[in-house]
Design an enzyme around this catalytic site. Structure first.
Site, PDB file in Angstrom:
ATOM      1  N   SER A  15       0.840  -1.449   0.286  1.00  0.00           N
ATOM      2  CA  SER A  15      -0.134  -0.167   0.005  1.00  0.00           C
ATOM      3  C   SER A  15       0.834   1.254  -0.202  1.00  0.00           C
ATOM      4  O   SER A  15      -0.034   2.021  -0.842  1.00  0.00           O
ATOM      5  CB  SER A  15      -1.444   0.084   1.324  1.00  0.00           C
ATOM      6  OG  SER A  15      -0.103   0.129   1.985  1.00  0.00           O
ATOM      7  N   ASP A  65      -5.085  -9.730   5.903  1.00  0.00           N
ATOM      8  CA  ASP A  65      -3.898  -9.248   7.052  1.00  0.00           C
ATOM      9  C   ASP A  65      -2.779  -9.973   7.980  1.00  0.00           C
ATOM     10  O   ASP A  65      -3.435 -11.646   7.779  1.00  0.00           O
ATOM     11  CB  ASP A  65      -5.448  -8.875   8.709  1.00  0.00           C
ATOM     12  CG  ASP A  65      -4.350  -8.597   9.949  1.00  0.00           C
ATOM     13  OD1 ASP A  65      -3.262  -8.904  10.157  1.00  0.00           O
ATOM     14  OD2 ASP A  65      -5.055  -9.073  11.318  1.00  0.00           O
ATOM     15  N   SER A 146      17.208  -6.495   6.036  1.00  0.00           N
ATOM     16  CA  SER A 146      17.632  -4.887   6.391  1.00  0.00           C
ATOM     17  C   SER A 146      18.697  -4.534   6.930  1.00  0.00           C
ATOM     18  O   SER A 146      19.492  -5.898   6.928  1.00  0.00           O
ATOM     19  CB  SER A 146      16.528  -4.162   7.682  1.00  0.00           C
ATOM     20  OG  SER A 146      17.310  -3.249   8.259  1.00  0.00           O
ATOM     21  N   TYR A 161      13.796  -5.486  16.634  1.00  0.00           N
ATOM     22  CA  TYR A 161      13.451  -5.354  15.294  1.00  0.00           C
ATOM     23  C   TYR A 161      14.061  -6.371  14.969  1.00  0.00           C
ATOM     24  O   TYR A 161      14.336  -7.240  13.902  1.00  0.00           O
ATOM     25  CB  TYR A 161      13.016  -3.875  15.022  1.00  0.00           C
ATOM     26  CG  TYR A 161      13.444  -4.051  13.616  1.00  0.00           C
ATOM     27  CD1 TYR A 161      12.036  -4.128  12.433  1.00  0.00           C
ATOM     28  CD2 TYR A 161      14.488  -3.777  12.678  1.00  0.00           C
ATOM     29  CE1 TYR A 161      12.363  -3.954  11.223  1.00  0.00           C
ATOM     30  CE2 TYR A 161      14.968  -3.295  11.342  1.00  0.00           C
ATOM     31  CZ  TYR A 161      13.271  -3.395  10.897  1.00  0.00           C
ATOM     32  OH  TYR A 161      13.325  -3.444   9.905  1.00  0.00           O
ATOM     33  N   VAL A 196      15.948   3.982   4.374  1.00  0.00           N
ATOM     34  CA  VAL A 196      14.999   4.588   3.234  1.00  0.00           C
ATOM     35  C   VAL A 196      14.104   5.947   3.767  1.00  0.00           C
ATOM     36  O   VAL A 196      13.722   5.618   4.325  1.00  0.00           O
ATOM     37  CB  VAL A 196      14.601   3.506   2.643  1.00  0.00           C
ATOM     38  CG1 VAL A 196      13.927   3.653   0.937  1.00  0.00           C
ATOM     39  CG2 VAL A 196      15.182   1.896   2.591  1.00  0.00           C
TER      40      VAL A 196
END
Length: 255
Positions: A15, A65, A146, A161, A196
């Site tokens: 999205s 979801d 990442s 994370y 980013v």
């Protein structure tokens, strides 16, 4: 990218940001792209934009979801029914909650695990099974990782994370090994960007937006198109070339 024209790609988290840009570039290249997110309004707008631009592919919005395994399985069933199956799976969806190891909320840790690790693994499994049952031997599974999947930055809010992204590194290499043992030519790649400039930092620092602005104020950050171009590069590699990992950093980024 000619060999991918008309083929089906799934892009999760399509999205906004990197996911939306990847979806757009694949549509530009002639692919049928299923873009999924919890809210598909922006994907519908992007689909209309791609159509108006005359791109040779098509973007198909799909509400899903990714923390709900039944919804993921229903999405793959719908893709099978309407488009035969997935040829390229791009596990882009991911999130970071500022939850340190010493004081973080269990719910925040669990959400990161559910999206960054579990959903990625479930989509990978379902995509492989889709390819296998149709004898697709040239498919590709790309995980958006990442720089945090390679180094531990001294930032308490990002440590959990980081653990999920180290998991992505291990899962991608494990997938490569299992695909090889299965004697298939389906490829596995992870792409590991540094900073980013997207909405990601603003979500991470939602309670302290000045920190997000500061993250982008000192260097020329990567843009979403830079990551999308890396995806196109990986898909464009000859079928015998396995690109295991691409690490992208801004030139000025220290870590």
């Amino acid at each position: 990218m000619d060999r991918w024209k008309g083929r089906v790609a799934l892009v999760t988290g399509a999205s906004v940001g990197i996911g939306a840009t990847i979806a757009k570039e694949l549509v530009r290249s002639g692919m049928q792209v299923v873009g999924c997110a919890r809210n598909v309004d922006k994907i519908k707008a992007l689909a209309a934009e791609c159509k108006s631009a005359g791109y040779s592919g098509v973007l198909i919005p799909f509400k899903c979801d990714l923390t709900n395994v039944e919804e993921i399985q229903s999405m793959f069933a719908a893709i099978k029914a309407e488009h035969k199956g997935v040829d390229v799976c791009i596990n882009n969806a991911g999130l970071a909650n500022p939850e340190p190891l010493l004081s973080g909320k269990t719910s925040g840790w669990k959400t990161m695990l559910d999206v960054n690790v579990m959903a990625l693994s479930i989509c990978t499994r379902e995509a492989y099974q889709s390819m296998k049952e149709r004898n697709i031997d040239d498919g590709h599974i790309i995980n958006l990782n990442s720089i945090c999947g390679h180094i531990v930055i001294n930032m308490a809010d990002a440590h959990f994370y980081t653990a999920t992204k180290y998991a992505v590194s291990a899962l991608t290499e494990g997938l490569r090994q299992e695909l090889r043992e299965a004697k298939t030519h389906i490829r596995a790649t992870c792409i590991s960007p540094g900073i980013v400039e997207t909405e990601f930092a603003y979500r991470f620092h939602s309670e302290t937006p000045d920190k997000a602005k500061e993250a982008y104020s000192h260097i020329k950050a990567l843009e979403a198109i830079d990551v999308a171009n890396a995806v196109v590069y990986v898909l464009s590699a000859p079928p015998h070339v396995q690109v295991g990992d691409i690490v992208l950093r801004p030139v000025e980024q220290q870590a």
